[in-house]
Design a protein around this motif. Structure first.
Motif, PDB file in Angstrom:
ATOM      1  N   GLN A  15     -11.353  -2.707  -3.919  1.00 24.75           N
ATOM      2  CA  GLN A  15     -10.615  -3.023  -5.149  1.00 24.75           C
ATOM      3  C   GLN A  15     -11.536  -3.062  -6.376  1.00 24.75           C
ATOM      4  O   GLN A  15     -11.101  -2.730  -7.481  1.00 24.75           O
ATOM      5  CB  GLN A  15      -9.854  -4.342  -5.004  1.00 24.75           C
ATOM      6  CG  GLN A  15      -8.586  -4.230  -4.185  1.00 24.75           C
ATOM      7  CD  GLN A  15      -7.690  -3.076  -4.615  1.00 24.75           C
ATOM      8  OE1 GLN A  15      -7.433  -2.170  -3.831  1.00 24.75           O
ATOM      9  NE2 GLN A  15      -7.229  -3.080  -5.857  1.00 24.75           N
ATOM     10  N   VAL A  64      -2.772  -5.413  -6.965  1.00 25.19           N
ATOM     11  CA  VAL A  64      -3.173  -5.237  -5.562  1.00 25.19           C
ATOM     12  C   VAL A  64      -4.379  -6.134  -5.262  1.00 25.19           C
ATOM     13  O   VAL A  64      -4.429  -6.792  -4.206  1.00 25.19           O
ATOM     14  CB  VAL A  64      -3.515  -3.749  -5.262  1.00 25.19           C
ATOM     15  CG1 VAL A  64      -4.113  -3.601  -3.863  1.00 25.19           C
ATOM     16  CG2 VAL A  64      -2.270  -2.881  -5.388  1.00 25.19           C
ATOM     17  N   GLN A  92      -5.029   9.970  -4.995  1.00 23.90           N
ATOM     18  CA  GLN A  92      -4.942   8.504  -5.037  1.00 23.90           C
ATOM     19  C   GLN A  92      -3.821   8.029  -4.102  1.00 23.90           C
ATOM     20  O   GLN A  92      -3.977   7.038  -3.392  1.00 23.90           O
ATOM     21  CB  GLN A  92      -4.668   8.069  -6.487  1.00 23.90           C
ATOM     22  CG  GLN A  92      -4.882   6.602  -6.768  1.00 23.90           C
ATOM     23  CD  GLN A  92      -6.348   6.183  -6.738  1.00 23.90           C
ATOM     24  OE1 GLN A  92      -7.240   7.019  -6.833  1.00 23.90           O
ATOM     25  NE2 GLN A  92      -6.598   4.897  -6.587  1.00 23.90           N
ATOM     26  N   GLU A 125      -3.319  -1.776  -9.862  1.00 20.62           N
ATOM     27  CA  GLU A 125      -4.486  -2.105  -9.023  1.00 20.62           C
ATOM     28  C   GLU A 125      -4.911  -3.569  -9.207  1.00 20.62           C
ATOM     29  O   GLU A 125      -5.375  -4.199  -8.257  1.00 20.62           O
ATOM     30  CB  GLU A 125      -5.647  -1.154  -9.321  1.00 20.62           C
ATOM     31  CG  GLU A 125      -5.429   0.258  -8.804  1.00 20.62           C
ATOM     32  CD  GLU A 125      -5.272   0.337  -7.282  1.00 20.62           C
ATOM     33  OE1 GLU A 125      -5.818  -0.520  -6.579  1.00 20.62           O
ATOM     34  OE2 GLU A 125      -4.568   1.245  -6.807  1.00 20.62           O
ATOM     35  N   GLU A 153      -4.036   5.635  -0.702  1.00 16.68           N
ATOM     36  CA  GLU A 153      -3.221   4.442  -0.434  1.00 16.68           C
ATOM     37  C   GLU A 153      -2.597   4.479   0.956  1.00 16.68           C
ATOM     38  O   GLU A 153      -2.479   3.443   1.614  1.00 16.68           O
ATOM     39  CB  GLU A 153      -2.130   4.276  -1.499  1.00 16.68           C
ATOM     40  CG  GLU A 153      -2.640   4.102  -2.912  1.00 16.68           C
ATOM     41  CD  GLU A 153      -3.578   2.918  -3.091  1.00 16.68           C
ATOM     42  OE1 GLU A 153      -3.648   2.051  -2.206  1.00 16.68           O
ATOM     43  OE2 GLU A 153      -4.257   2.872  -4.116  1.00 16.68           O
ATOM     44  N   GLU A 173     -11.689   0.518  -7.261  1.00 16.35           N
ATOM     45  CA  GLU A 173     -10.400   1.001  -7.779  1.00 16.35           C
ATOM     46  C   GLU A 173     -10.209   0.551  -9.235  1.00 16.35           C
ATOM     47  O   GLU A 173      -9.786   1.329 -10.081  1.00 16.35           O
ATOM     48  CB  GLU A 173      -9.237   0.445  -6.932  1.00 16.35           C
ATOM     49  CG  GLU A 173      -9.215   0.916  -5.500  1.00 16.35           C
ATOM     50  CD  GLU A 173      -8.466   2.220  -5.306  1.00 16.35           C
ATOM     51  OE1 GLU A 173      -9.082   3.266  -5.591  1.00 16.35           O
ATOM     52  OE2 GLU A 173      -7.320   2.196  -4.866  1.00 16.35           O
ATOM     53  N   GLU A 182       0.834  -1.208   0.000  1.00 19.05           N
ATOM     54  CA  GLU A 182       0.000   0.000   0.000  1.00 19.05           C
ATOM     55  C   GLU A 182       0.868   1.258   0.000  1.00 19.05           C
ATOM     56  O   GLU A 182       0.592   2.219  -0.716  1.00 19.05           O
ATOM     57  CB  GLU A 182      -0.968   0.008   1.196  1.00 19.05           C
ATOM     58  CG  GLU A 182      -1.920  -1.175   1.258  1.00 19.05           C
ATOM     59  CD  GLU A 182      -2.984  -1.201   0.151  1.00 19.05           C
ATOM     60  OE1 GLU A 182      -3.159  -0.198  -0.559  1.00 19.05           O
ATOM     61  OE2 GLU A 182      -3.625  -2.264  -0.003  1.00 19.05           O
ATOM     62  N   HIS A 222      -5.137   3.271   3.173  1.00 22.58           N
ATOM     63  CA  HIS A 222      -5.254   1.801   3.157  1.00 22.58           C
ATOM     64  C   HIS A 222      -4.159   1.182   4.038  1.00 22.58           C
ATOM     65  O   HIS A 222      -4.403   0.251   4.798  1.00 22.58           O
ATOM     66  CB  HIS A 222      -5.093   1.262   1.726  1.00 22.58           C
ATOM     67  CG  HIS A 222      -6.180   1.695   0.795  1.00 22.58           C
ATOM     68  ND1 HIS A 222      -6.158   1.435  -0.556  1.00 22.58           N
ATOM     69  CD2 HIS A 222      -7.339   2.378   1.021  1.00 22.58           C
ATOM     70  CE1 HIS A 222      -7.245   1.937  -1.113  1.00 22.58           C
ATOM     71  NE2 HIS A 222      -7.974   2.513  -0.182  1.00 22.58           N
TER      72      HIS A 222
HETATM   73 FE1  FEO Z   1      -4.835   0.247  -1.876  1.00 24.19          FE
HETATM   74 FE2  FEO Z   1      -5.464   1.221  -4.705  1.00 24.19          FE
HETATM   75  O1  FEO Z   1      -5.342  -0.153  -3.502  1.00 24.19           O
END
Ligand code: FEO
Length: 166
Positions: free
Chosen positions: A128, A98, A47, A95, A51, A131, A18, A54
């Motif tokens: 996600q 991720v 963005q 993404e 993160e 995203e 992240e 996150h």
């Molecule tokens: Fe933390 Fe954009 O995923």
């Protein structure tokens, strides 16, 4: 029930991912700014902030479960990109990676019958989907703009209306 060592290590790995995402998007923001695309620069910066949010969710979760946060090195992101499309395509692909890593975490939590971590990860799984949807839409719209500078500037203005890191 304590977090297993395997689950804790996997969560720490995700914490690093992240922060790496944040670092990558911040570098992309700097590129967009240098290319006179303030809207894309703002979008990427938000963005990046998202993160960090996150990462901190995972940080707090490890703490809540009496786990140990172990911060890892964050690799250097590229500083140069070929085009805004390469940037947005890069975000989209990143993404997807991720998402795959969140799914792997979930599989570990399932294998260990760690229900608390499964519940914690539900938020990330839903996030996600969002995203991937937003970055795919942006990449497709940039593709449509093609070499049309006017369309690119209009899109830049539109993406610059993003106002929060969510
Ligand atoms: Fe933390 Fe954009 O995923």
């Amino acid at each position: 029930m304590a977090l297993s060592k395997k689950m804790q290590d996997a969560l720490n790995d995700q914490l690093q991912r992240e922060f790496h995402s944040a670092y990558l998007y911040l570098s992309m923001s700097a590129y967009c700014s240098a290319e006179n695309l303030p809207g894309f620069a703002k979008w990427m910066r938000l963005q990046a902030q998202e993160e960090v949010g996150h990462a901190m969710r995972i940080f707090d979760y490890l703490d809540d479960r009496a786990g140990r946060v172990v911060l890892q090195a964050v690799e250097r992101p590229p500083s140069q990109f070929k085009s805004p499309l390469e940037v947005v395509e890069g975000v989209r692909k990143h993404e997807e990676g991720v998402t795959a890593s969140i799914h792997k975490l979930y599989a570990i939590a399932q294998a260990e019958a760690d229900y608390a971590t499964q519940t914690f990860l539900h938020w990330f799984i839903t996030e996600q989907v969002e995203e991937e949807k937003s970055t795919t839409q942006l990449a497709e719209r940039l593709c449509m703009a093609g070499d049309n500078k006017g369309a690119l500037l209009l899109l830049d203005r539109e993406v610059g209306t993003r106002s929060s890191a969510e």
